[in-house]
Design a protein around this motif. Structure first.
Motif, mmCIF file in Angstrom:
data_model
loop_
_atom_site.group_PDB
_atom_site.id
_atom_site.type_symbol
_atom_site.label_atom_id
_atom_site.label_comp_id
_atom_site.label_asym_id
_atom_site.label_seq_id
_atom_site.Cartn_x
_atom_site.Cartn_y
_atom_site.Cartn_z
ATOM 1 N N THR A 133 9.444 -27.841 -33.728
ATOM 2 C CA THR A 133 9.369 -27.390 -32.338
ATOM 3 C C THR A 133 10.255 -26.181 -32.146
ATOM 4 O O THR A 133 11.164 -25.924 -32.913
ATOM 5 N N TYR A 134 9.974 -25.466 -31.145
ATOM 6 C CA TYR A 134 10.812 -24.319 -30.813
ATOM 7 C C TYR A 134 10.874 -24.206 -29.305
ATOM 8 O O TYR A 134 10.040 -24.728 -28.573
ATOM 9 N N ALA A 174 3.569 -21.166 -46.150
ATOM 10 C CA ALA A 174 4.329 -22.309 -45.644
ATOM 11 C C ALA A 174 5.779 -21.946 -45.355
ATOM 12 O O ALA A 174 6.461 -22.645 -44.594
ATOM 13 N N LEU A 175 6.263 -20.839 -45.936
ATOM 14 C CA LEU A 175 7.640 -20.414 -45.703
ATOM 15 C C LEU A 175 7.760 -19.427 -44.548
ATOM 16 O O LEU A 175 8.877 -18.993 -44.231
ATOM 17 N N TYR A 176 6.636 -19.045 -43.939
ATOM 18 C CA TYR A 176 6.709 -18.101 -42.823
ATOM 19 C C TYR A 176 7.626 -18.599 -41.701
ATOM 20 O O TYR A 176 8.466 -17.846 -41.211
ATOM 21 N N PRO A 177 7.456 -19.866 -41.232
ATOM 22 C CA PRO A 177 8.332 -20.305 -40.137
ATOM 23 C C PRO A 177 9.811 -20.221 -40.493
ATOM 24 O O PRO A 177 10.629 -19.790 -39.680
ATOM 25 N N MET A 178 10.151 -20.632 -41.703
ATOM 26 C CA MET A 178 11.554 -20.571 -42.115
ATOM 27 C C MET A 178 12.054 -19.132 -42.136
ATOM 28 O O MET A 178 13.151 -18.820 -41.659
ATOM 29 N N LEU A 216 1.475 -19.186 -39.328
ATOM 30 C CA LEU A 216 2.079 -18.125 -38.525
ATOM 31 C C LEU A 216 2.545 -18.638 -37.171
ATOM 32 O O LEU A 216 3.538 -18.160 -36.617
ATOM 33 N N GLY A 217 1.818 -19.597 -36.615
ATOM 34 C CA GLY A 217 2.133 -20.065 -35.284
ATOM 35 C C GLY A 217 3.161 -21.175 -35.215
ATOM 36 O O GLY A 217 3.417 -21.715 -34.138
ATOM 37 N N GLN A 218 3.771 -21.521 -36.350
ATOM 38 C CA GLN A 218 4.710 -22.637 -36.341
ATOM 39 C C GLN A 218 6.113 -22.238 -35.910
ATOM 40 O O GLN A 218 6.982 -23.083 -35.749
#
Length: 1363
Positions: free
Chosen positions: A781-782, A861-865, A916-918
């Motif tokens: 969540t953000y 999968a590492l985009y959010p991080m 991308l949207g995470q």
């Protein structure tokens, strides 16, 4: 070209062959080796049709290479390699020459090629590193040359013999005579040599005579070994001319042997000459012989006496041993069925011969210089005795004995190898006759292996040489259990190499176990194979390592695997073969092998053999395959193959990729046997198959191949122990390599830096699957990014605090503060530090590669991080009080971030849309713009601004994939910032280059603004109601005016360009695109804000300037084409919009469900539930749907509750809705109800006390009286509450009724459970306490100590008190 100009074409191939020799190109890599082999194969094939051209060209190349001057060890090695390549090519071309097609002039061979070949034979230096190999290769060329060109070689020999007959010097050159040893000799050629020697022998000097004697002996063995049928036929049909020449030469040599020394020199040839005379041999076996034959009989008698030690000379005894071995060896080429007399002769000497050569107490030894010859002699004797009498095992036992010298062991093993590999005559016995000694041979192997391994660990690396290195004179035996010395270690290495070759030649010899039980057989096989595995990684004995691999490969052949343990072959296979894979892969992973690529190729062959065996036994392929070592081996194999994918050696990468095919094949076999999906066995089967399919990209460049590998790694979906371990091991190596590059950049070669780049890309591409393995469950969540940084809720994956302004210091601070982070997180932290690496030598190289790899190769999968880490890093620029820190490091980090983000969003990697949207990028984007805004208008700043605008445009293109918390507010803010850059400096710039850059910035800004304004209603910072509409109108006017000014500026510049021409005219050509963007921006602005913008823009349609009117008409046309809805011009537009929004939120389904409200309850984070409760209660109550809201929310709470005790007690949305209802609707009711009661309590006389704690009673107080007082006041409160039911708010009645209806629905409901009532009353009283300050109730409460009710109300649980 080949068809029309064959000579030129052949010459071109020869030239290419010459140019790619090691002496010309230097050190050979895999690619050049493959190219050289290809050129060699081409020349060999061409020589079949253009023999003369090819041989002539190769001879010229060889001559030029031999004449080259070289300096240094590397050049010497390259010269040697080049000579070997040329000689090998010549040998194969000559061997392929057709016998009936001699198109090459013999004169050319003699004058050109032959001298160059003889050069290598003549210049042989004993002990020189490469001389022996060059001599052997040159000998092979001479042998092939003499096949079809014997006359040319014979002429050279004959001429030299003739010259030596008239030479008076004692020291003569006999090299040409020694050519006899290397030429191809058949029966007729041997006769010519004998006849030529007979004619000239007597006239030769002694050195020449000895050279002829030695050379003829070797020529004889060339004939016997290459044409054994002719020799066999000689004893079936004796040839008179051969016997005549041999007898004459025997007599000449016999007369030459005047002394014991000369006899010792000529006896080996004399026995051979006798062998060539079958009839004479038969004659002299009789008691009486002719005078002409007496010397032959005397010779044999002398031979027997010398062999028995009665010759009076050690030299004669040794020569007799040599001659008798030659006799025994020759006899094996004669069929026993021929009943030749020679066999009787052999039987008469063989016992004494074996007693002399195989005496452990007194080993046969002729001196230090003859070690190899002695061993070769013993081997010839051993093999010959076996072929003569295979069941006479006396010498076997002697050689096998542990007390015998190691030389005997070496002779035994090499003799067995020769018996296996050289058994082409039908009457020679096979090796299975000695299978009974397999146990002793296995023991010898194990013991020798242990000694070598111990020696390798305690001695310096030793170079293996073809020659033997046994001790000099072994008067004492070398027992297995004695402590090894340095010399012993060398001899044991030679013995171990021979044993490994023996296993390679015939694995059945070592696997034979006729009487052992199944467990013992499996154990002995496992010991043998794991012993061989220990030899593979030995780096100081390359030959031993290579032979061990070959032996293991033979042992893994399907038919051989069956012999590992015939009683249970499948179970034994899984156990032993898995151990092999595990041990080898562990060594490869540790990079403990200098020949890693070659070992990997060998491992691929092992995998192929394994699959063949499994396919052969496919019905029961998985029997015994569930043991732990199998799983461990598969994991290690995966790790090994993964880690070879980042190797700088392209060949190694391709081999590793091809190995994945065999993993898939094994998985197919096992899944078919168990009837389970193949993914159960190999989760990433599909990606492995793709990796294998790409492995045939042989011509692909290193960079292209790595990009393809990383693209496939990003597709890996399932975390397995293999890919997790591979990532972690690679990360550890990458960490060390990074420190090495930064600390010692001079020490890193190109391959080292390329390896670092490959590792970085590997970690980026595969990191996603590792994150999937380690991530905790629950949605990421953000929070909205628009508030202050301190108030924002961090993402589930956050970056530890790092000081980006000091990258070298931040590395350590990151690691210490983020010790609990995952390795993937720490890896990204390190990469962000390296983005601003300031190293003088490698800084640019590191920064560029990290930027490209993060932007292009990172797993989605590492985009959010990554987004969160970039956001946090840039956010720290604005955390400190005071001005934003502007420095080169921060600016560099911002510029790198812009490039990475643009690459990420531009790169439509498979799966990127999902990730991308995470994590939200709004805060990061706003902070990037805020930082760049204050950089000023220098050239670099303008370039960064332009890149940032391009990033914004790409971001809006991926708008559907990204997530925004407050999209409209974010886009409005971005428009506000970016429009400040339009026309900011373009008019003031004096330099044309600066003006071009600012125009580019205008263009990029407007393109970004166009994408931002599409469908964007303007939102001013402040204002509501009428003021809001006015603010929107002013904001629209601001933007619209700016765009009009930009259009006017474009028109003015265009006019100037037409008038001036030249460079300004070129600049004006750019303005067409800028003008088009401006018109689009105006259209998008008006289209989304017709209500507030039409009144400002409509007047332009009547403007006196024609260009302005045309522009307005263009804008109006575009918005009409876009389908703008003009119903937003109504005065009630805002109210209508909100009305539709309320209708949407309160929408109710046919069954009373509330889809929008429940969806909001599911997606809104817990930190915003208070606000959501307020909105939902207000909206639904305004539509008289509060009961439906309560029913849906409370139903979900009841459904999810684990027990009655926790019902409505958690921090849930339902409890917050209940609390808000009591807070809003119960305030007036509570004040009206409780205020009189509390006033009564407060005004109670001081002598009345409510204290019921015996320990706190004051003097004069009575406990029972106080209890009665407390009961009375409680009763008063209770009765007042019960009596106020008619005044209870209807909204709260809905709450209570809803609870009453839902309580029985809980599966654990019982009449004794009062949790809902507790929750209700607690909320009820809690609301009062919360509202008390606003109701001025607490102002009435005086802190009187004797009023225990104050403690009761403020500290205790009111619900419990009233109950």
């Amino acid at each position: 070209m080949a068809a029309h100009k064959p000579v030129e074409w052949v010459q071109a191939v020869i030239t290419r062959f010459d140019e790619q020799l090691p002496i010309k190109v230097g050190h050979q890599n895999t690619h050049t080796k493959v190219s050289t082999e290809h050129n060699k194969e081409c020349l060999i094939n061409i020589s079949k049709y253009k023999f003369s051209l090819v041989i002539s060209g190769l001879t010229t190349i060889l001559k030029n290479v031999n004449n080259m001057r070289i300096f240094g060890e590397a050049s010497e090695k390259n010269l040697y390699l080049s000579q070997l390549i040329i000689l090998d090519t010549l040998e194969k071309c000559l061997a392929g020459q057709s016998k009936d097609c001699l198109r090459l002039d013999e004169t050319m061979l003699v004058k050109q090629l032959l001298p160059e070949i003889c050069h290598f034979i003549y210049t042989y230096r004993e002990g020189h590193q490469h001389a022996a190999e060059l001599r052997a290769s040159a000998s092979a060329v001479l042998f092939s040359l003499s096949c079809n060109n014997f006359n040319a070689v014979f002429s050279r020999i004959s001429t030299r013999l003739q010259e030596l007959t008239v030479c008076s010097e004692d020291n003569v050159d006999v090299h040409d005579i020694e050519l006899m040893q290397y030429i191809n000799v058949d029966c007729s050629k041997l006769k010519r040599l004998l006849q030529e020697t007979v004619l000239k022998f007597r006239a030769l000097k002694k050195p020449a005579q000895l050279a002829v004697i030695n050379s003829l002996e070797k020529a004889f063995w060339n004939w016997v070994e290459n044409y054994p049928d002719e020799f066999t036929m000689l004893y079936q049909r004796p040839q008179a001319d051969m016997a005549e020449a041999a007898e004459k030469l025997f007599d000449l040599v016999d007369s030459f042997a005047e002394s014991a020394k000369r006899k010792a020199a000529v006896w080996p040839l004399q026995i051979i000459l006798l062998i060539l005379c079958p009839e004479i041999t038969h004659t002299i076996s009789k008691d009486t012989v002719e005078d002409s034959k007496a010397n032959k009989k005397l010779f044999l008698d002398s031979l027997r006496k010398a062999l028995a030690g009665q010759g009076g000379s050690k030299q004669l005894t040794e020569s007799a041993a040599i001659a008798c071995v030659k006799l025994c060896k020759a006899s094996t080429y004669i069929n026993w069925e021929d009943h030749s007399t020679i066999f009787l002769l052999v039987q008469s000497i063989v016992i004494d011969l074996k007693a002399l050569l195989f005496n452990p107490a007194k080993p046969f030894w002729r001196g230090m210089g003859s070690q190899n010859a002695d061993v070769e002699l013993m081997m010839d004797c051993f093999v010959s005795c076996f072929r003569i009498s295979p069941h006479n095992n006396q010498h076997f036992k002697v050689c096998l004995a542990a007390s015998s010298p190691s030389t005997f062991h070496f002779v035994l093993v090499n003799s067995l190898h020769r018996i296996i590999t050289n058994s082409h005559l039908d009457w020679w016995p096979k090796i299975d006759a000695v299978y009974c000694y397999s146990g002793e041979l296995r023991f010898m192997f194990s013991d020798t292996l242990n000694r070598v391994i111990q020696g390798v660990g305690t001695h310096a690396p030793l170079r293996m040489t073809p020659s033997l290195t046994f001790k000099g004179k072994m008067t004492t035996s070398l027992k297995f259990k004695e402590k090894t010395t340095d010399l012993d270690t060398r001899s044991y290495k030679c013995l171990l190499l021979a044993l490994v070759k023996l296993i390679h030649a015939d694995p059945k010899l070592m696997l034979h176990n006729p009487v052992k039980q199944a467990p013992e057989m499996q154990s002995s096989t496992a010991e043998l194979i794991t012993g061989l595995v220990q030899l593979v990684p030995l780096t100081n004995t390359t030959q031993l390592s290579q032979e061990a691999m070959e032996a293991l490969l033979v042992l893994h052949q399907p038919e051989t695997i069956e012999l590992w343990n015939p009683d249970s072959p499948i179970e034994t296979f899984w156990d032993i073969s898995s151990q092999v894979l595990f041990l080898i892969c562990r060594k490869l992973i540790g990079q403990q092998m200098v020949n890693g690529t070659e070992v990997l190729k060998w491992l691929r062959e092992i995998l192929i053999c394994r699959n063949k065996f499994l396919l052969k036994n496919k019905e029961c392929a998985t029997m015994g395959g569930g043991i732990p070592i199998c799983r461990q081996a598969q994991t290690k194999l995966e790790v090994c193959l993964y880690m070879f994918l980042w190797s700088p050696d392209t060949e190694a990468v391709l081999v590793a990729m091809s190995c994945f095919r065999h993993l898939c094949e094994e998985a197919d076999i096992r899944s078919a046997a168990d009837e389970v999906p193949v993914q159960n066995i190999l989760p990433n089967y599909a990606t492995f198959s793709e990796l294998a399919s790409v492995s045939n990209m042989m011509g692909t460049g290193r960079s292209t191949l790595q990009k393809r590998v990383m693209a496939l790694l990003r597709r890996i979906e399932h975390p397995t122990p293999g890919n997790i371990e591979a990532w972690e091991d690679t990360y550890a190596k990458w960490d060390q390599a990074t420190k090495q590059i930064l600390n010692f950049p001079k020490n890193k070669a190109d391959d080292g830096q390329q390896e670092w780049i490959n590792m970085t890309g590997f970690l980026c591409a595969l990191g996603g699957v590792c994150l999937q393995q380690r991530s905790t469950p629950g949605p990421a969540t953000y929070s909205p990014p628009m508030g202050p940084m301190s108030e924002r809720k961090h993402s589930m994956i956050s970056m530890g605090p790092c000081d980006v302004s000091n990258p070298m210091a931040s590395a350590s601070s990151c690691s210490s503060s983020a010790s609990n982070e995952t390795p993937v997180s720490r890896f990204l932290d390190r990469l962000l530090v390296l983005l601003v690496c300031g190293h003088d030598r490698v800084g640019l190289h590191v920064r560029t590669n990290v930027k490209d790899l993060l932007g292009l190769e990172l797993s989605p999968a590492l985009y959010p991080m990554l987004f969160n880490k970039l956001r946090n890093s840039i956010g720290k620029f604005f955390d400190t009080q005071g001005p934003v820190p502007i420095n080169d490091t921060n600016t560099q980090f911002v510029e790198q971030t812009i490039a990475i983000m643009k690459n990420l969003l531009d790169n439509h990697t498979e799966g990127s849309s999902e990730h991308l949207g995470q994590a939200s990028i709004e805060t990061m984007m706003l902070n990037l713009v805020r930082y760049v805004r204050i950089l000023g208008n220098v050239v670099h700043a303008i370039q960064i601004k332009t890149k940032l605008c391009q990033l914004v445009e790409v971001m809006m293109e991926r708008r559907d994939d990204l997530s925004f918390c407050q999209e409209m507010k974010f886009r409005n803010k971005m428009v506000e910032y970016l429009t400040d850059w339009v026309m900011g400096t373009s008019n003031q710039a004096a330099d044309d280059d600066i003006k071009c850059l600012t125009r580019d910035l205008d263009q990029a800004s407007m393109e970004a603004v166009v994408s931002l304004l599409a469908g964007l209603p303007l939102q001013p910072e402040e204002g509501d109601g009428v003021e809001l509409m006015e603010a929107k109108s002013q904001l629209f006017l601001k933007y619209f005016t700016l765009f009009m000014n930009l259009l006017n500026d474009c028109s003015e510049v265009e006019d100037e360009g037409q008038a001036v021409g030249g460079r300004k005219r070129g600049m004006s050509r750019r303005l067409a695109s800028l003008r088009h963007c401006t018109v689009l921006a105006m259209s998008n602005l008006l289209n989304a804000n017709v209500d507030s913008g039409l009144m400002h823009s409509i007047g332009l349609g009547y403007h006196k300037d024609l260009q302005t009117r045309a522009t307005f008409m263009e804008v109006l046309t575009k918005i009409l084409q876009q389908g703008t809805e003009f119903d937003t011009l109504a005065e009630t537009v805002l109210a209508d919009r909100f009305e539709r929004l309320v209708e949407l939120v309160t929408m109710m389904g046919d069954q009373g469900e509330l889809p929008i409200a429940m969806a909001l309850a599911n997606v809104v984070p817990g930190s915003q539930w208070d606000e959501l409760a307020r909105v939902l209660v207000t909206l639904f109550d305004s539509r008289h749907l509060l009961y439906q809201l309560l029913w849906n929310m409370f139903s979900k709470e009841v459904e999810l509750a684990d027990s009655m005790q926790t019902l409505f007690r958690g921090n849930s949305l339902a409890s917050k809705i209940m609390t808000f209802c009591f807070k809003v609707y119960g305030a007036a009711y509570l004040q009206k109800l409780l205020e009189p009661l509390l006033r009564g309590v407060i005004t109670t006389p001081e002598h009345i006390s409510f204290e019921v704690d015996p320990t706190r009673l004051e003097q004069g107080e009575n406990l029972e009286e106080n209890q009665r007082n407390l009961l009375q006041i409680t009763e008063r409160f209770f009765q007042a509450i019960i009596g106020s039911s008619s005044e209870f708010p209807p909204q709260l009645r809905s709450v209570c009724h809803c609870l009453y209806q839902l309580l029985p629905l809980h599966p654990l409901h019982s009449s004794t459970h009062l949790s809902p009532l507790y929750a209700l009353l607690e909320s009820y009283i809690r609301t009062f306490l919360f509202m008390a300050p606003t109701l001025h109730v607490l102002s009435l409460l005086k802190p009187l100590k004797h009023h225990g009710t104050l403690q009761l109300v403020c500290d205790s649980k009111p619900g419990h008190c009233f109950l």
